[in-house]
Design a protein around this motif. Structure first.
Motif, PDB file in Angstrom:
ATOM      1  N   GLY A   1       1.503   7.319  -6.442  1.00  0.00           N
ATOM      2  CA  GLY A   1       0.425   8.254  -6.740  1.00  0.00           C
ATOM      3  C   GLY A   1       0.633   9.628  -6.125  1.00  0.00           C
ATOM      4  O   GLY A   1      -0.219  10.505  -6.245  1.00  0.00           O
TER       5      GLY A   1
ATOM      6  N   ARG B   1       2.113   1.813  -3.493  1.00  0.00           N
ATOM      7  CA  ARG B   1       1.046   2.321  -4.365  1.00  0.00           C
ATOM      8  C   ARG B   1       0.803   3.798  -4.118  1.00  0.00           C
ATOM      9  O   ARG B   1       0.659   4.594  -5.050  1.00  0.00           O
ATOM     10  CB  ARG B   1      -0.232   1.517  -4.129  1.00  0.00           C
ATOM     11  CG  ARG B   1      -1.381   1.872  -5.066  1.00  0.00           C
ATOM     12  CD  ARG B   1      -2.643   1.141  -4.676  1.00  0.00           C
ATOM     13  NE  ARG B   1      -3.133   1.576  -3.391  1.00  0.00           N
ATOM     14  CZ  ARG B   1      -3.852   2.697  -3.209  1.00  0.00           C
ATOM     15  NH1 ARG B   1      -4.123   3.475  -4.251  1.00  0.00           N
ATOM     16  NH2 ARG B   1      -4.283   3.038  -2.020  1.00  0.00           N
ATOM     17  N   GLU B   2       0.767   4.188  -2.826  1.00  0.00           N
ATOM     18  CA  GLU B   2       0.493   5.581  -2.502  1.00  0.00           C
ATOM     19  C   GLU B   2       1.647   6.493  -2.881  1.00  0.00           C
ATOM     20  O   GLU B   2       1.444   7.628  -3.305  1.00  0.00           O
ATOM     21  CB  GLU B   2       0.185   5.713  -1.004  1.00  0.00           C
ATOM     22  CG  GLU B   2      -1.130   5.055  -0.621  1.00  0.00           C
ATOM     23  CD  GLU B   2      -1.437   5.206   0.862  1.00  0.00           C
ATOM     24  OE1 GLU B   2      -0.588   5.753   1.584  1.00  0.00           O
ATOM     25  OE2 GLU B   2      -2.520   4.781   1.288  1.00  0.00           O
ATOM     26  N   SER B   3       2.881   6.003  -2.738  1.00  0.00           N
ATOM     27  CA  SER B   3       4.030   6.842  -3.094  1.00  0.00           C
ATOM     28  C   SER B   3       4.090   7.082  -4.595  1.00  0.00           C
ATOM     29  O   SER B   3       4.474   8.160  -5.058  1.00  0.00           O
ATOM     30  CB  SER B   3       5.327   6.198  -2.611  1.00  0.00           C
ATOM     31  OG  SER B   3       5.535   4.950  -3.267  1.00  0.00           O
TER      32      SER B   3
ATOM     33  N   GLU C   1       0.828  -1.203   0.000  1.00  0.00           N
ATOM     34  CA  GLU C   1       0.000   0.000   0.000  1.00  0.00           C
ATOM     35  C   GLU C   1       0.867   1.260   0.000  1.00  0.00           C
ATOM     36  O   GLU C   1       0.556   2.243  -0.685  1.00  0.00           O
ATOM     37  CB  GLU C   1      -0.912   0.003   1.230  1.00  0.00           C
ATOM     38  CG  GLU C   1      -1.828   1.210   1.345  1.00  0.00           C
ATOM     39  CD  GLU C   1      -2.852   1.310   0.239  1.00  0.00           C
ATOM     40  OE1 GLU C   1      -3.424   2.395   0.063  1.00  0.00           O
ATOM     41  OE2 GLU C   1      -3.082   0.291  -0.465  1.00  0.00           O
ATOM     42  N   ALA C   2       1.978   1.219   0.740  1.00  0.00           N
ATOM     43  CA  ALA C   2       2.880   2.370   0.759  1.00  0.00           C
ATOM     44  C   ALA C   2       3.472   2.621  -0.623  1.00  0.00           C
ATOM     45  O   ALA C   2       3.593   3.772  -1.066  1.00  0.00           O
ATOM     46  CB  ALA C   2       3.991   2.137   1.777  1.00  0.00           C
TER      47      ALA C   2
ATOM     48  N   ALA D   1       2.584   8.068   2.199  1.00  0.00           N
ATOM     49  CA  ALA D   1       2.851   6.644   2.351  1.00  0.00           C
ATOM     50  C   ALA D   1       2.439   6.178   3.736  1.00  0.00           C
ATOM     51  O   ALA D   1       2.586   6.902   4.728  1.00  0.00           O
ATOM     52  CB  ALA D   1       4.332   6.360   2.117  1.00  0.00           C
TER      53      ALA D   1
ATOM     54  N   GLY E   1       0.725  10.322  -2.936  1.00  0.00           N
ATOM     55  CA  GLY E   1       0.047  10.479  -1.644  1.00  0.00           C
ATOM     56  C   GLY E   1       0.975  10.201  -0.483  1.00  0.00           C
ATOM     57  O   GLY E   1       2.160   9.901  -0.642  1.00  0.00           O
TER      58      GLY E   1
END
Length: 211
Positions: free
Chosen positions: A193, A189-191, A186-187, A197, A195
């Motif tokens: 994008g 994916r967010e990084s 998830e971290a 982390a 967002g």
């Protein structure tokens, strides 16, 4: 120790240990079927003991990388262990409130200190060894439970209880913490994008420890 007649300490623990050994010997003599049930499964028991030692070493090695009693409940746990270790009468003195007995559950601390007293290991090392001990005991318990379930079932293949035991042990200690792997995914994916982390958040691991 709770009676106040016999002081808590290594001497009392040795007496209790001898009594337990004597009671076990008497049980083995009076009920030989129980002894035969144990000796007939010596291979499974040996594998369980080896599994205990492997997990004990692995958790101990992990604790050796960060041995300080720091963060969350660790300082309190070490304080409780020290209070139990120094006590002559149980419950031990309250480390927070002078002159009062401790009013918090401490059976685990007592168990860790009892092993330390019998082996001559002080709380300064017993704390981290106790963490490793808990992990190894949990692994051994699940190993035995999973093996016994198949021994008592209709499945009679020789290696099946060992496979079930190791599988149960791995599920307890390594499948459950896969929440951490999901956090890393998830971290990532967010990084990508742009967002925040997960791993940058305060105490990002807290939820996984409470599952």
């Amino acid at each position: 120790g709770w009676s106040g007649v016999v002081p808590y300490g290594r001497g009392a623990l040795l007496v209790v240990l001898l009594v337990l050994w004597a009671a076990s010997g008497r049980l083995a003599l009076r009920r030989p079927a129980l002894l035969r049930a144990v000796t007939s499964r010596w291979r499974l028991l040996l594998v369980g003991e080896l599994a205990f030692l492997v997990v004990f070493g692995a958790v101990g090695l992990a604790r050796a990388q960060a041995p300080d009693a720091a963060h969350t409940e660790k300082p309190m746990d070490l304080m409780m262990l020290m209070s139990v270790h120094r006590a002559d009468v149980l419950p031990p003195p309250d480390p927070w409130l002078s002159g009062e007995a401790i009013s918090y559950y401490h059976l685990g601390h007592l168990g860790v200190d009892a092993v330390g007293q019998l082996s001559g290991v002080g709380p300064e090392f017993g704390f981290n060894l106790g963490v490793a001990l808990v992990g190894a005991m949990a692994a051994a318990a699940v190993f035995g439970l999973a093996g016994d379930v198949l021994v008592l079932s209709a499945v009679r293949r020789r290696a099946t209880p060992w496979i079930a035991g190791v599988g149960g042990m791995l599920a307890l200690l390594w499948v459950a913490p896969l929440a951490g792997l999901l956090d890393i995914i998830e971290a990532q994916r967010e990084s990508e994008g742009g967002g925040l982390a997960v791993l940058d958040q305060f105490w990002w691991w807290w939820d996984a420890t409470r599952v």
